[in-house]
Every structure is written in structure tokens, then in C-alpha cells.
Design a protein around this motif. Structure first.
Motif, PDB file in Angstrom:
ATOM      1  N   PHE A   1      -1.020   2.591   6.815  1.00 30.32           N
ATOM      2  CA  PHE A   1      -1.010   4.001   6.413  1.00 30.32           C
ATOM      3  C   PHE A   1      -1.874   4.115   5.159  1.00 30.32           C
ATOM      4  N   HIS A   2      -2.696   5.170   5.129  1.00 27.74           N
ATOM      5  CA  HIS A   2      -3.539   5.296   3.949  1.00 27.74           C
ATOM      6  C   HIS A   2      -3.794   6.754   3.602  1.00 27.74           C
ATOM      7  N   PRO A   3      -4.173   7.017   2.341  1.00 25.70           N
ATOM      8  CA  PRO A   3      -4.538   8.387   1.958  1.00 25.70           C
ATOM      9  C   PRO A   3      -5.723   8.867   2.790  1.00 25.70           C
ATOM     10  N   MET A   4      -5.933  10.169   2.773  1.00 21.32           N
ATOM     11  CA  MET A   4      -6.898  10.788   3.687  1.00 21.32           C
ATOM     12  C   MET A   4      -8.287  10.168   3.572  1.00 21.32           C
ATOM     13  N   ASP A   5      -9.000  10.184   4.677  1.00 22.26           N
ATOM     14  CA  ASP A   5     -10.348   9.634   4.746  1.00 22.26           C
ATOM     15  C   ASP A   5     -11.216  10.306   3.685  1.00 22.26           C
TER      16      ASP A   5
ATOM     17  N   GLY B   1       0.413  22.180  -0.293  1.00 20.01           N
ATOM     18  CA  GLY B   1       0.508  22.289   1.160  1.00 20.01           C
ATOM     19  C   GLY B   1       0.118  21.028   1.888  1.00 20.01           C
ATOM     20  N   ILE B   2      -0.379  20.035   1.154  1.00 19.51           N
ATOM     21  CA  ILE B   2      -0.786  18.788   1.794  1.00 19.51           C
ATOM     22  C   ILE B   2       0.255  17.714   1.503  1.00 19.51           C
ATOM     23  N   THR B   3       0.791  17.144   2.561  1.00 22.05           N
ATOM     24  CA  THR B   3       1.620  15.954   2.419  1.00 22.05           C
ATOM     25  C   THR B   3       0.745  14.757   2.723  1.00 22.05           C
ATOM     26  N   GLU B   4       0.601  13.896   1.746  1.00 25.57           N
ATOM     27  CA  GLU B   4      -0.236  12.709   1.870  1.00 25.57           C
ATOM     28  C   GLU B   4       0.602  11.519   2.299  1.00 25.57           C
ATOM     29  N   SER B   5      -0.089  10.436   2.652  1.00 23.45           N
ATOM     30  CA  SER B   5       0.606   9.163   2.865  1.00 23.45           C
ATOM     31  C   SER B   5       0.403   8.281   1.647  1.00 23.45           C
ATOM     32  N   ARG B   6       1.469   7.590   1.272  1.00 17.42           N
ATOM     33  CA  ARG B   6       1.269   6.495   0.330  1.00 17.42           C
ATOM     34  C   ARG B   6       0.530   5.388   1.066  1.00 17.42           C
ATOM     35  N   PRO B   7      -0.223   4.578   0.355  1.00 12.48           N
ATOM     36  CA  PRO B   7      -0.704   3.366   0.989  1.00 12.48           C
ATOM     37  C   PRO B   7       0.501   2.539   1.445  1.00 12.48           C
ATOM     38  N   ALA B   8       0.470   2.066   2.686  1.00 11.55           N
ATOM     39  CA  ALA B   8       1.590   1.284   3.211  1.00 11.55           C
ATOM     40  C   ALA B   8       1.087   0.355   4.299  1.00 11.55           C
ATOM     41  N   VAL B   9       1.693  -0.811   4.360  1.00 11.87           N
ATOM     42  CA  VAL B   9       1.271  -1.849   5.298  1.00 11.87           C
ATOM     43  C   VAL B   9       2.475  -2.291   6.118  1.00 11.87           C
ATOM     44  N   PHE B  10       2.338  -2.274   7.422  1.00 12.10           N
ATOM     45  CA  PHE B  10       3.387  -2.781   8.306  1.00 12.10           C
ATOM     46  C   PHE B  10       2.746  -3.758   9.283  1.00 12.10           C
ATOM     47  N   LEU B  11       3.159  -4.995   9.196  1.00 15.16           N
ATOM     48  CA  LEU B  11       2.671  -6.001  10.140  1.00 15.16           C
ATOM     49  C   LEU B  11       3.717  -6.141  11.238  1.00 15.16           C
ATOM     50  N   LEU B  12       3.310  -5.853  12.468  1.00 20.09           N
ATOM     51  CA  LEU B  12       4.257  -5.811  13.591  1.00 20.09           C
ATOM     52  C   LEU B  12       4.009  -6.972  14.539  1.00 20.09           C
TER      53      LEU B  12
ATOM     54  N   PRO C   1      -2.687  -2.186  -1.730  1.00 21.27           N
ATOM     55  CA  PRO C   1      -2.026  -3.335  -1.096  1.00 21.27           C
ATOM     56  C   PRO C   1      -2.722  -4.633  -1.496  1.00 21.27           C
ATOM     57  N   ASP C   2      -1.949  -5.703  -1.515  1.00 19.02           N
ATOM     58  CA  ASP C   2      -2.439  -7.014  -1.941  1.00 19.02           C
ATOM     59  C   ASP C   2      -3.042  -7.737  -0.729  1.00 19.02           C
TER      60      ASP C   2
END
Lengths: 169, 108
Positions: free
Chosen positions: A51-55, A125-136, A155-156
Motif C-alpha cells: 500500500f502506498h500514497p498516491m502516484d 476529502g481525500i483519504t490516503e494510504s499509509r505506506p504499508a507492506v504485507f507479505l502473503l 518501509p525498510d
């Protein structure tokens, strides 16, 4: 580290290691087209879901540079997600993120569900994403999770690389 | 999830594409939409699949048919899945009356 002010983000109950990553359907963009795709259909083995902030935000640019520098897309499926439109994703993928596909979640519904939303100051009015990493793993079980707790926070890459190494031979 | 039998390559807000969608819906056909860019130069995937960069284009896995041009597609769908498949082709003939005017479908 550069000397800049960081803002602490509120605690969040986000998807965590050991959880099954919630399934969702959104347009998934590749270099050529986009198509409604369920995460469950996209996950076919070890998958790095980012997950990342907008392009266009430098955090997104750095993230894709990092993916390319480390060649993660050669080792496993890499899926991005941001609130940006499919058209913006296509422009991003024309320059970076070789082999990466990106979900488009303009309404931030997936971002909210994963507990990684960020109401960004000064963009009403904009909901952003935090930077987030999920390894599945192939069953969508979260083997490694990291969610930003400060703004900005990155992220590291080394930690992600190690986690990938543990999951992928 | 099994893939729908028909893949539709389309352009957002392209009336020729909407016409195909209406026909697909009329016959209750399952389809998946692949959206491409307005610029023809950005549509290599459509060229690879159908031989041309125009949209709409469909791939019907059930019959092995790949086709461009909405008039042709509508005619094909009516002939294969519509009343035309059982009424001796009248519906398909009706649908084909505006065929051929869509030289530059998809625009840009």
C-alpha cells in the motif's frame, strides 16, 4: 537520516502477521490494461502487497525505485495499491515497477479495511494510504506486516528483503 | 472463480463499446472487461489479440472467436446467442443494417 519533522500517526488496528489478508476486488492495472480482479485470484503463491500514497507522491516513486533496485518482482508477485486512478497507475508503470501490477482504490475502501488509512492534512476529502507492506503466502496468510506509524516513514527494504528470503527459496 | 467466457477490450465511455455491453447483457452473457487507453499507440494488447488496435474487441473462449468492430460483434452475438440462432437469422440481419459505419471505433 535526514533531519526533518515527522508526525506520529494514531494507533491503528491494521491487518497483522498471522491474519488472512482480507479479500477484495478492484481494478488491477498492468502495463497494458486494467481489469476487475479479486486479490484471491491475483495471489498465486508468495505475494508482496504494497500500500502506498498516491502516484506522484515521492513516497510512491521511491517505493517503485526500491522494488526495481532489489528486483523483487523477479522473486515473487508484487502488487501495489493506492487511491490513484488506473490511468495514473499506467503512467507510473510505464516508467517504473517492471512486472508489478497495481490495484486502484480511489474510495479507499480497501485501505480502510486494512486499517492503513491516513486523513492527510490539507487535502480535504481525500483519504490516503499509509505506506504499508504485507507479505502473503499463497493462501493470503500474512507472513510479514509493516505499517507506517509516522508521517513520513519509509518501509525498510532490508527487512522486506529478509522476509521475502524466508518465504521464497 | 472461473473466468467468464468472453473478454471485452473496451475504452471508458466509448459508445461502440457500450453497444456491445448492452448486447452482452441482453443475452445474459458473462464477460470480463479489460480497459485500455484512449491512445491507439497504447493498445498493443488489443493488436496482439485481435490484429487491430480498435475497440471494442471481444474474445469468446466458448467458440474460439476473436472479433473487432461493434456492428460485427453485435451481429455475431445475436447470431450465436440470440433469437437469430433459432429464427433463421432475421435478428442478425436487422442488427447489421448500420454495419460498416464504424470505421474509426474507439477514436483517438
Amino acid at each position: 537520516m535526514p533531519d526533518f519533522d515527522v508526525v506520529s500517526l494514531p494507533e491503528t488496528d491494521h491487518v497483522a502477521e498471522g491474519d488472512a489478508a482480507p479479500d477484495f476486488t478492484r481494478p488491477l492495472v498492468n502495463e497494458e490494461y486494467w481489469e476487475d480482479t479479486a486479490l484471491d485470484d491475483a495471489v498465486d503463491g508468495p505475494t508482496l502487497l504494497l500500500f502506498h500514497p498516491m502516484d506522484g507522491a515521492f513516497q510512491a516513486t521511491y517505493l517503485y525505485n526500491t522494488i526495481d533496485d532489489h528486483g523483487w518482482a523477479d522473486d515473487l508477485d508484487v502488487l501495489g495499491l493506492s487511491i490513484s486512478s488506473p490511468y495514473a497507475h499506467k503512467r507510473l508503470l510505464a516508467e517504473r515497477g517492471e512486472g508489478v501490477r497495481i490495484f486502484s482504490d480511489p474510495g479507499a475502501g480497501v485501505i480502510e479495511e486494512y486499517g492503513v488509512a491516513h486523513d492527510i492534512d490539507g487535502m480535504t476529502g481525500i483519504t490516503e494510504s499509509r505506506p504499508a507492506v504485507f507479505l502473503l503466502d499463497g493462501d493470503r496468510t500474512v507472513e510479514y506486516a509493516w505499517v507506517a506509524s509516522e508521517h513520513p516513514e519509509f518501509p525498510d527494504a532490508e527487512e522486506i528483503g529478509d522476509a521475502i528470503g524466508r518465504l521464497v527459496d | 472463480m472461473t473466468d467468464p467466457q468472453i473478454t471485452l477490450y473496451r475504452l471508458q465511455a466509448c459508445p461502440f463499446c457500450e453497444r456491445v455491453v448492452r448486447t452482452l447483457n441482453r443475452f445474459g452473457l458473462e464477460y470480463e472487461s479489460r480497459y485500455v487507453e484512449p491512445m491507439h499507440s497504447e493498445r498493443n494488447v488489443v493488436k496482439r489479440v485481435s490484429g487491430a488496435r480498435s475497440v471494442p474487441a471481444i474474445v469468446d473462449r466458448e467458440t474460439g472467436v476473436t472479433m473487432s468492430e461493434s456492428a460485427n460483434i453485435v451481429e455475431y452475438l445475436e447470431g450465436t446467442y440470440g433469437d437469430a440462432a433459432t429464427d433463421g437469422g432475421r435478428a442478425a440481419d436487422d442488427a447489421a443494417t448500420d454495419g460498416g459505419r464504424a470505421a474509426d471505433e474507439g477514436g483517438a
